[in-house]
Design a protein around this motif. Structure first.
Motif, PDB file in Angstrom:
ATOM      1  N   PRO A 274     -10.146  50.229  57.945  1.00 27.78           N
ATOM      2  CA  PRO A 274      -8.881  50.927  57.443  1.00 27.78           C
ATOM      3  C   PRO A 274      -7.964  50.632  58.682  1.00 27.78           C
ATOM      4  O   PRO A 274      -6.783  50.730  58.148  1.00 27.78           O
ATOM      5  CB  PRO A 274      -9.128  52.528  57.167  1.00 27.78           C
ATOM      6  CG  PRO A 274     -10.544  52.389  56.935  1.00 27.78           C
ATOM      7  CD  PRO A 274     -11.418  51.392  58.008  1.00 27.78           C
ATOM      8  N   SER A 275      -8.180  50.509  59.694  1.00 28.35           N
ATOM      9  CA  SER A 275      -7.106  50.591  60.921  1.00 28.35           C
ATOM     10  C   SER A 275      -6.703  49.185  60.885  1.00 28.35           C
ATOM     11  O   SER A 275      -5.372  49.068  61.302  1.00 28.35           O
ATOM     12  CB  SER A 275      -7.878  50.852  62.251  1.00 28.35           C
ATOM     13  OG  SER A 275      -8.920  49.772  62.575  1.00 28.35           O
TER      14      SER A 275
ATOM     15  N   SER B  34     -11.461  45.965  49.308  1.00 22.56           N
ATOM     16  CA  SER B  34     -12.632  46.200  50.092  1.00 22.56           C
ATOM     17  C   SER B  34     -12.686  45.914  51.547  1.00 22.56           C
ATOM     18  O   SER B  34     -13.415  46.464  52.283  1.00 22.56           O
ATOM     19  CB  SER B  34     -13.609  45.177  49.037  1.00 22.56           C
ATOM     20  OG  SER B  34     -13.291  43.915  49.360  1.00 22.56           O
ATOM     21  N   GLY B  35     -11.756  44.835  51.816  1.00 22.84           N
ATOM     22  CA  GLY B  35     -11.675  44.922  53.270  1.00 22.84           C
ATOM     23  C   GLY B  35     -11.083  46.139  53.882  1.00 22.84           C
ATOM     24  O   GLY B  35     -11.484  46.528  55.176  1.00 22.84           O
ATOM     25  N   ALA B  36      -9.930  46.623  53.133  1.00 20.66           N
ATOM     26  CA  ALA B  36      -9.576  47.692  53.885  1.00 20.66           C
ATOM     27  C   ALA B  36     -10.250  49.005  54.105  1.00 20.66           C
ATOM     28  O   ALA B  36     -10.295  49.863  54.878  1.00 20.66           O
ATOM     29  CB  ALA B  36      -8.166  48.138  52.821  1.00 20.66           C
ATOM     30  N   MET B  37     -11.229  49.117  52.969  1.00 13.21           N
ATOM     31  CA  MET B  37     -12.197  50.135  52.796  1.00 13.21           C
ATOM     32  C   MET B  37     -13.137  50.063  54.069  1.00 13.21           C
ATOM     33  O   MET B  37     -13.572  51.070  54.665  1.00 13.21           O
ATOM     34  CB  MET B  37     -13.202  50.278  51.804  1.00 13.21           C
ATOM     35  CG  MET B  37     -12.403  50.622  50.440  1.00 13.21           C
ATOM     36  SD  MET B  37     -11.969  52.218  50.549  1.00 13.21           S
ATOM     37  CE  MET B  37     -10.489  52.407  49.654  1.00 13.21           C
ATOM     38  N   ARG B  38     -13.548  48.840  54.390  1.00 13.29           N
ATOM     39  CA  ARG B  38     -14.400  48.585  55.703  1.00 13.29           C
ATOM     40  C   ARG B  38     -13.862  48.915  56.845  1.00 13.29           C
ATOM     41  O   ARG B  38     -14.341  49.383  57.843  1.00 13.29           O
ATOM     42  CB  ARG B  38     -14.930  47.146  55.441  1.00 13.29           C
ATOM     43  CG  ARG B  38     -16.146  47.055  54.788  1.00 13.29           C
ATOM     44  CD  ARG B  38     -16.441  45.330  54.532  1.00 13.29           C
ATOM     45  NE  ARG B  38     -16.935  45.220  53.246  1.00 13.29           N
ATOM     46  CZ  ARG B  38     -18.186  45.111  52.966  1.00 13.29           C
ATOM     47  NH1 ARG B  38     -19.078  45.391  53.954  1.00 13.29           N
ATOM     48  NH2 ARG B  38     -18.919  44.821  51.870  1.00 13.29           N
TER      49      ARG B  38
ATOM     50  N   PHE C 104      -1.143  43.856  55.479  1.00 12.15           N
ATOM     51  CA  PHE C 104      -0.417  44.181  54.105  1.00 12.15           C
ATOM     52  C   PHE C 104       0.628  43.062  53.804  1.00 12.15           C
ATOM     53  O   PHE C 104       0.920  42.519  52.920  1.00 12.15           O
ATOM     54  CB  PHE C 104       0.240  45.396  54.116  1.00 12.15           C
ATOM     55  CG  PHE C 104       0.940  45.973  52.972  1.00 12.15           C
ATOM     56  CD1 PHE C 104      -0.007  46.355  52.137  1.00 12.15           C
ATOM     57  CD2 PHE C 104       2.290  46.043  52.738  1.00 12.15           C
ATOM     58  CE1 PHE C 104       0.391  46.754  50.795  1.00 12.15           C
ATOM     59  CE2 PHE C 104       2.631  46.563  51.394  1.00 12.15           C
ATOM     60  CZ  PHE C 104       1.754  46.701  50.400  1.00 12.15           C
ATOM     61  N   PRO C 105       1.476  42.574  54.832  1.00 14.03           N
ATOM     62  CA  PRO C 105       2.359  41.128  54.569  1.00 14.03           C
ATOM     63  C   PRO C 105       1.804  40.221  53.823  1.00 14.03           C
ATOM     64  O   PRO C 105       1.973  39.390  52.950  1.00 14.03           O
ATOM     65  CB  PRO C 105       3.047  40.999  55.995  1.00 14.03           C
ATOM     66  CG  PRO C 105       2.936  42.286  56.593  1.00 14.03           C
ATOM     67  CD  PRO C 105       1.550  42.913  56.272  1.00 14.03           C
TER      68      PRO C 105
END
Lengths: 75, 244
Positions: A40-41, A34-38, A47-48
């Motif tokens: 993406p940059s 959900s954080g990555a959808m808000r 990711f680590p």
């Protein structure tokens, strides 16, 4: 109660700890998505941390599994 | 069940028994796989650094990827002060990674699935980090256990909790790696047993699960080596840059 039967029941109860690990891993990946959808940059940079959180959450469940295996095989 | 899933973790002697001063120093399958992984790492890095080209070949590329990966991880988590500890963390990561990965080959032995191996590494890290912390900061290192900005009423409780969490570091670090490896390999064996006991007709479902689980286990093998190295970096960070 027979000792063997009690060991089996105890090992089964100890394996319930893995449910918590499942919930934790689900929360980590769900929140990451959900954080990555808000934003993406910013996703690639975190990711680590995602992998670290996944491994830490999985490990707590595996401690329960180790208790189950100790009950089954070490006593 | 067809075979005992714990049988794969058995340590047995290869060659003659060697005893020095009452301590059994025989060459076992565990020592064989430790030597194999060390030899693989040395061979890979030797081939990678033999001829240093501007356009890297296969082996040089792999070595550079490993080097950059670990160098970036250390500078991200522990800062520039941790640069002198790069060789230690690099060899630790490579050893754990190659032990895990060689254990994924069929009929091989996973060194890291034995708690004595991981516990030894974790205790070494714990003692080394504590010694580094006391050398760098003297008795000021004890401030690690007293976080600032905590109300005075809670301070004794927090200090006790901090000390317990510090002392449990080697246990959690070693049990994490050992439990992941052992649980994964046991699970693979159990699913393999299902394939045998269900036979040709019903065995396809557990077989496909088994293939997927092998992929997951390779991911876990890498991930646990990474987590082992990154937690070492985090502990080093506590010892080198002391400010809460």
């Amino acid at each position: 109660m027979e000792l063997e039967a009690a060991k089996m029941i105890g090992a089964g109860l100890a394996a319930i700890a893995l449910a918590g690990a499942g919930i934790g891993i689900g929360i980590i990946f769900g929140n990451y998505l959900s954080g990555a959808m808000r934003n993406p940059s910013a996703a690639q940079k975190q990711f680590p941390n995602l992998l670290l959180g996944f491994a830490l959450a999985e490990a707590t469940g595996l401690f329960g599994l180790v208790v189950a295996l100790i009950i089954l095989f070490a006593f | 069940m067809a075979t005992n899933p714990m049988h794969q973790f058995q340590v047995y002697k290869l060659g003659p028994e060697i005893k020095i001063a009452g301590i059994d120093l025989s060459f076992t399958n565990a020592s064989l796989f430790m030597l194999l992984s060390a030899a693989t790492i040395c061979g890979l890095l030797f081939l990678g650094t033999k001829e240093k080209k501007i356009i890297p070949g296969k082996f040089q590329l792999i070595s550079e990827i490993f080097y950059n990966f670990i160098a970036k991880m250390i500078s991200d988590t522990a800062g520039s002060k941790a640069k002198p500890y790069f060789p230690f963390i690099f060899s630790l990561f490579m050893f754990v990674l190659f032990c895990n990965m060689l254990g994924m080959l069929p009929y091989s032995f996973t060194v890291t699935s034995h708690i004595i191996v991981t516990l030894l590494m974790a205790i070494f890290i714990f003692v080394a980090v504590t010694v580094i912390g006391f050398l760098k900061h003297g008795f000021g290192y004890l401030k690690l256990f007293v976080p600032s900005g905590v109300p005075a009423v809670l301070l004794p409780l927090i200090t006790v909790i901090e000390i317990i969490s510090y002392l449990s570091r080697p246990v959690s670090l070693s049990v994490r790696l050992f439990a992941n490896m052992m649980a994964g390999h046991t699970m693979l064996k159990v699913f393999g047993g299902f394939v045998i006991s269900l036979g040709v007709l019903g065995g396809w479902l557990p077989l496909s699960f088994s293939v997927a689980l092998t992929g997951l286990e390779i991911l876990v093998a890498f991930l646990q080596a990474y987590v082992f190295a990154i937690l070492t970096c985090i502990y080093l960070n506590d010892a080198l840059n002391l400010h809460h």
